[in-house]
Write a protein that holds these residues in place. Structure first.
Motif, PDB file in Angstrom:
ATOM      1  N   LEU A   9       0.854  -1.213  -0.123  1.00 10.84           N
ATOM      2  CA  LEU A   9       0.203  -0.069   0.154  1.00 10.84           C
ATOM      3  C   LEU A   9       0.734   1.393   0.089  1.00 10.84           C
ATOM      4  O   LEU A   9       2.207   1.227   0.594  1.00 10.84           O
ATOM      5  CB  LEU A   9      -0.715  -0.043   1.352  1.00 10.84           C
ATOM      6  N   PRO A  10       0.399   2.276  -0.424  1.00 11.26           N
ATOM      7  CA  PRO A  10       1.291   3.534  -0.920  1.00 11.26           C
ATOM      8  C   PRO A  10       1.510   3.845   0.807  1.00 11.26           C
ATOM      9  O   PRO A  10       2.726   4.393   0.959  1.00 11.26           O
ATOM     10  CB  PRO A  10       0.437   4.479  -1.346  1.00 11.26           C
ATOM     11  N   GLU A  11       0.610   3.922   1.708  1.00  7.24           N
ATOM     12  CA  GLU A  11       0.874   4.195   3.072  1.00  7.24           C
ATOM     13  C   GLU A  11       2.149   3.517   3.551  1.00  7.24           C
ATOM     14  O   GLU A  11       2.477   4.223   4.464  1.00  7.24           O
ATOM     15  CB  GLU A  11      -0.543   4.157   3.755  1.00  7.24           C
ATOM     16  N   ALA A  12       2.232   2.256   3.625  1.00  9.64           N
ATOM     17  CA  ALA A  12       3.162   1.562   3.967  1.00  9.64           C
ATOM     18  C   ALA A  12       4.517   1.907   3.295  1.00  9.64           C
ATOM     19  O   ALA A  12       5.470   2.313   3.982  1.00  9.64           O
ATOM     20  CB  ALA A  12       3.219   0.053   3.303  1.00  9.64           C
ATOM     21  N   LEU A  13       4.837   2.242   2.228  1.00 10.73           N
ATOM     22  CA  LEU A  13       6.206   2.886   1.383  1.00 10.73           C
ATOM     23  C   LEU A  13       6.293   4.258   2.057  1.00 10.73           C
ATOM     24  O   LEU A  13       7.513   4.425   2.390  1.00 10.73           O
ATOM     25  CB  LEU A  13       5.810   3.002  -0.080  1.00 10.73           C
ATOM     26  N   LEU A  14       5.172   4.760   2.297  1.00  9.88           N
ATOM     27  CA  LEU A  14       5.490   6.417   2.920  1.00  9.88           C
ATOM     28  C   LEU A  14       5.874   6.323   4.110  1.00  9.88           C
ATOM     29  O   LEU A  14       7.034   7.117   4.641  1.00  9.88           O
ATOM     30  CB  LEU A  14       4.235   7.346   2.712  1.00  9.88           C
ATOM     31  N   ASN A  15       5.323   5.465   5.018  1.00  8.90           N
ATOM     32  CA  ASN A  15       5.694   5.533   6.520  1.00  8.90           C
ATOM     33  C   ASN A  15       7.169   4.771   6.641  1.00  8.90           C
ATOM     34  O   ASN A  15       7.862   5.160   7.357  1.00  8.90           O
ATOM     35  CB  ASN A  15       4.644   4.609   7.143  1.00  8.90           C
ATOM     36  N   TYR A  16       7.285   3.945   5.617  1.00  4.96           N
ATOM     37  CA  TYR A  16       8.908   3.287   5.815  1.00  4.96           C
ATOM     38  C   TYR A  16       9.865   4.256   5.413  1.00  4.96           C
ATOM     39  O   TYR A  16      10.913   4.691   5.864  1.00  4.96           O
ATOM     40  CB  TYR A  16       8.798   1.963   4.878  1.00  4.96           C
ATOM     41  N   LEU A  17       9.647   4.935   4.029  1.00  6.69           N
ATOM     42  CA  LEU A  17      10.519   5.798   3.416  1.00  6.69           C
ATOM     43  C   LEU A  17      10.912   7.093   4.378  1.00  6.69           C
ATOM     44  O   LEU A  17      11.991   7.527   4.381  1.00  6.69           O
ATOM     45  CB  LEU A  17       9.998   6.284   2.022  1.00  6.69           C
ATOM     46  N   ALA A  18       9.686   7.605   5.063  1.00  2.31           N
ATOM     47  CA  ALA A  18      10.045   8.791   5.630  1.00  2.31           C
ATOM     48  C   ALA A  18      10.966   8.517   6.970  1.00  2.31           C
ATOM     49  O   ALA A  18      11.154   9.661   7.496  1.00  2.31           O
ATOM     50  CB  ALA A  18       8.439   9.346   6.336  1.00  2.31           C
ATOM     51  N   ARG A  19      11.017   7.426   7.137  1.00  4.65           N
ATOM     52  CA  ARG A  19      11.905   6.968   8.355  1.00  4.65           C
ATOM     53  C   ARG A  19      13.125   6.628   7.738  1.00  4.65           C
ATOM     54  O   ARG A  19      14.223   6.126   8.590  1.00  4.65           O
ATOM     55  CB  ARG A  19      11.447   5.945   9.354  1.00  4.65           C
ATOM     56  N   LEU A  20      13.515   6.628   6.592  1.00 10.39           N
ATOM     57  CA  LEU A  20      14.896   6.065   6.088  1.00 10.39           C
ATOM     58  C   LEU A  20      15.660   7.412   5.736  1.00 10.39           C
ATOM     59  O   LEU A  20      15.744   7.975   4.801  1.00 10.39           O
ATOM     60  CB  LEU A  20      14.588   5.475   4.729  1.00 10.39           C
ATOM     61  N   GLY A  21      16.353   7.701   7.122  1.00  9.34           N
ATOM     62  CA  GLY A  21      17.449   8.726   6.841  1.00  9.34           C
ATOM     63  C   GLY A  21      16.683   9.911   7.535  1.00  9.34           C
ATOM     64  O   GLY A  21      17.334  11.037   7.418  1.00  9.34           O
ATOM     65  N   HIS A  22      15.470   9.633   8.099  1.00  5.38           N
ATOM     66  CA  HIS A  22      14.824  10.734   8.968  1.00  5.38           C
ATOM     67  C   HIS A  22      14.291  10.076  10.405  1.00  5.38           C
ATOM     68  O   HIS A  22      13.578   9.130   9.989  1.00  5.38           O
ATOM     69  CB  HIS A  22      13.893  11.512   8.253  1.00  5.38           C
ATOM     70  N   ALA A  23      14.431  10.749  11.428  1.00  6.35           N
ATOM     71  CA  ALA A  23      14.003  10.088  12.587  1.00  6.35           C
ATOM     72  C   ALA A  23      12.621  10.830  13.042  1.00  6.35           C
ATOM     73  O   ALA A  23      12.938  12.240  13.197  1.00  6.35           O
ATOM     74  CB  ALA A  23      14.847  10.108  13.672  1.00  6.35           C
ATOM     75  N   TYR A  24      11.579  10.036  13.356  1.00 12.76           N
ATOM     76  CA  TYR A  24      10.500  10.853  13.920  1.00 12.76           C
ATOM     77  C   TYR A  24      10.542  10.615  15.366  1.00 12.76           C
ATOM     78  O   TYR A  24      11.444   9.580  15.934  1.00 12.76           O
ATOM     79  CB  TYR A  24       9.363  10.116  13.424  1.00 12.76           C
ATOM     80  N   GLU A  25       9.921  11.389  16.169  1.00  9.23           N
ATOM     81  CA  GLU A  25       9.746  11.321  17.720  1.00  9.23           C
ATOM     82  C   GLU A  25       9.174   9.875  17.922  1.00  9.23           C
ATOM     83  O   GLU A  25       9.718   9.700  18.828  1.00  9.23           O
ATOM     84  CB  GLU A  25       9.154  12.380  18.284  1.00  9.23           C
ATOM     85  N   ARG A  26       8.125   9.525  17.400  1.00  9.49           N
ATOM     86  CA  ARG A  26       7.444   8.451  17.391  1.00  9.49           C
ATOM     87  C   ARG A  26       7.353   7.631  16.528  1.00  9.49           C
ATOM     88  O   ARG A  26       7.303   7.689  15.431  1.00  9.49           O
ATOM     89  CB  ARG A  26       6.016   8.688  18.129  1.00  9.49           C
ATOM     90  N   ASP A  27       7.426   6.230  16.783  1.00  5.11           N
ATOM     91  CA  ASP A  27       7.540   5.050  15.786  1.00  5.11           C
ATOM     92  C   ASP A  27       6.317   4.501  15.576  1.00  5.11           C
ATOM     93  O   ASP A  27       6.127   3.408  15.200  1.00  5.11           O
ATOM     94  CB  ASP A  27       8.667   4.080  16.146  1.00  5.11           C
ATOM     95  N   ILE A  28       5.195   5.390  15.693  1.00 12.44           N
ATOM     96  CA  ILE A  28       3.866   4.791  15.445  1.00 12.44           C
ATOM     97  C   ILE A  28       3.653   5.136  14.070  1.00 12.44           C
ATOM     98  O   ILE A  28       4.042   6.026  13.328  1.00 12.44           O
ATOM     99  CB  ILE A  28       2.816   5.371  16.056  1.00 12.44           C
TER     100      ILE A  28
END
Ligand code: GLU
Length: 468
Positions: A272-291
């Protein structure tokens, strides 16, 4: 950092299908713009006539839309800086070549590819970094004319100033310094008249009002060249940020096998596109929360200071994790579409919501949904070996009671199991497991209460009776 009036862009070269690396670049630029209520522009860098294909342009527009990475300016949308494909901007570039020519910042170069290759080889052999040796920089006007009369097609080279230090603060990597003497004069227009990347890319960023550029680290060495060009054209330069590359699980370049996968392939596999986005947004960028986050939250949490400098490692397990999360979070209508015709043929449309609610926790890809559609709505139930032994252990007496309990209570789950427990004296796993095995053919899966509500009464009766 003042991030008012932010304008970012994605500037792909349509020489292939989008892969995870360039989608991440597009995503980061889109998130940066969204986070600051700015604009995200799309520009097609199709100056390489040999390798660019209209089919790749069409595919990338479709893929970006599928991913939800909509642009506010660019192809199909238009905007104040048309056209958005570099192949259609030749007249614009011509003005800027002329400007550089009249300022004598450029010169025609007649060196052939063979001559350039030889010079490169010689420099490398003597331990020097290969740089254009300046052969044509010194030609007199008469020598140039003579070559043109011989029919030679020159490239246009930018004369790099001597003894300069080019400095800039990279948005990701901090202060950078490059000595102009390490940069050879470079081509800005090819012999066939098409612009070279450095030139068209820098000019267009300036003309289109791009304020911030996030791009792959492989472009870092191009930046001093582009800054010199913009300076001599008296055009504004964007702020550049160079993203650490994505590497394979082994630390090497991202190969096809190790996840250098195309978006189309992942989509065909059921991501699903949302899976790719949630994954890629964390690839080289750190969010405060991993949800799991929706598009707005991904943008709200995107912060330049959280971009990493270390290479980002591709990890399929993580991608699968975000796929599982995405399946749990997207709207039921989306999941129904995603499941596809094979599921629609098996599950009555008026039961789609109940079906999705029942199987969602057990599904990661459309094939899983099809499996449950088959188990729950197929006429002939294939039972797993585990199910068969659970059914045999429970014995036919258990199912005679189950059938009677179903006759009394129908799909009312709690009264049915309470009744069955009382009459058989069996409880817990020994009670639920045989029921589940009889009804679904599996020893794990959707909640039994939901299964009972979903199955047609004659199917329930047939399946229970088959175990008596
Ligand atoms: N067309 C270039 C590429 O695809 C764009 C680089 C940039 O973002 O500046 O690599």
């Amino acid at each position: 950092m003042n991030l008012a009036n932010i304008k970012t862009r994605f500037a792909p070269s349509p020489t292939g299908y989008l892969h995870l690396g360039n989608v991440r670049t597009a995503l980061f630029n889109a998130l940066l713009a969204r986070r600051h209520e700015g604009q995200f522009l799309l520009r097609i860098e199709d100056t390489d006539r040999e390798r660019s294909r209209p089919a790749y342009v069409a595919a990338l527009l479709e893929d970006l839309r599928w991913l939800g990475l909509d642009w506010q300016e660019g192809p199909e949308i238009s905007g104040p800086h048309e056209p958005y494909a570099q192949s259609e901007r030749a007249a614009i570039y011509a003005c800027y070549y002329r400007q550089l020519e009249s300022a004598e910042r450029v010169y025609p170069c007649f060196c052939t590819p063979a001559e350039l290759a030889l010079s490169r080889k010689t420099q490398l052999a003597t331990g020097r970094p290969p740089r254009y040796p300046g052969t044509c920089a010194r030609l007199s006007e008469a020598e140039r004319q003579a070559r043109i009369e011989r029919g030679l097609q020159p490239t246009l080279r930018f004369r790099v100033p001597v003894g300069r230090m080019i400095e800039f603060v990279d948005l990701v990597r901090g202060p950078q310094r490059f000595a102009s003497d390490d940069i050879g004069d470079f081509v800005i227009r090819r012999a066939d008249g098409t612009p070279q990347f450095f030139f068209a890319n820098a000019v267009d960023d300036a003309l289109m009002g791009i304020s911030h550029v996030l791009r792959g680290e492989d472009h870092l060495a191009n930046t001093p060249r582009q800054l010199l060009l913009l300076e001599s054209l008296e055009l504004p330069a964007p702020r550049y940020g160079h993203l650490a590359l994505i590497v394979g699980a082994d630390g090497g370049p991202l190969s096809k096998r190790l996840g250098g996968l195309g978006v189309r392939e992942l989509r065909a596999q059921g991501y699903l596109p949302e899976a790719l986005l949630n994954y890629l947004a964390r690839l080289g960028h750190a969010y405060e929360r991993d949800i799991w986050m929706g598009a707005a939250e991904l943008a709200a949490g995107f912060v330049l200071e959280r971009l990493g400098r270390a290479p980002a490692r591709y990890d399929e397990i993580q991608l699968l994790h975000w796929q599982t999360e995405a399946v749990q979070h997207v709207a039921p209508e989306r999941l129904w579409d995603w499941m596809g015709t094979a599921v629609w043929e098996r599950v009555p449309a008026d039961l789609s919501e109940e079906f999705i609610a029942a199987i969602r926790p057990n599904v990661r890809f459309p094939a899983d949904a099809l499996f449950w559609a088959e188990q729950l709505f197929g006429v002939d139930l294939a039972r797993s070996a585990d199910s068969q032994s659970v059914i045999a252990m429970a014995g036919s007496g258990f199912f005679i009671h189950a059938l009677a309990a179903y006759d009394r209570h129908g799909a009312a789950y709690q009264p049915l199991v309470d009744d069955l427990r009382q009459r058989t004296g069996v409880k817990g796993k020994a009670l639920f497991m045989p029921l589940r095995a009889a009804l679904t053919g599996e020893t794990h899966g959707p909640e039994l209460a939901r299964v009972l509500a979903l199955l047609r009464p004659e199917i329930i009766e047939r399946r229970l009776r088959a175990c008596c």
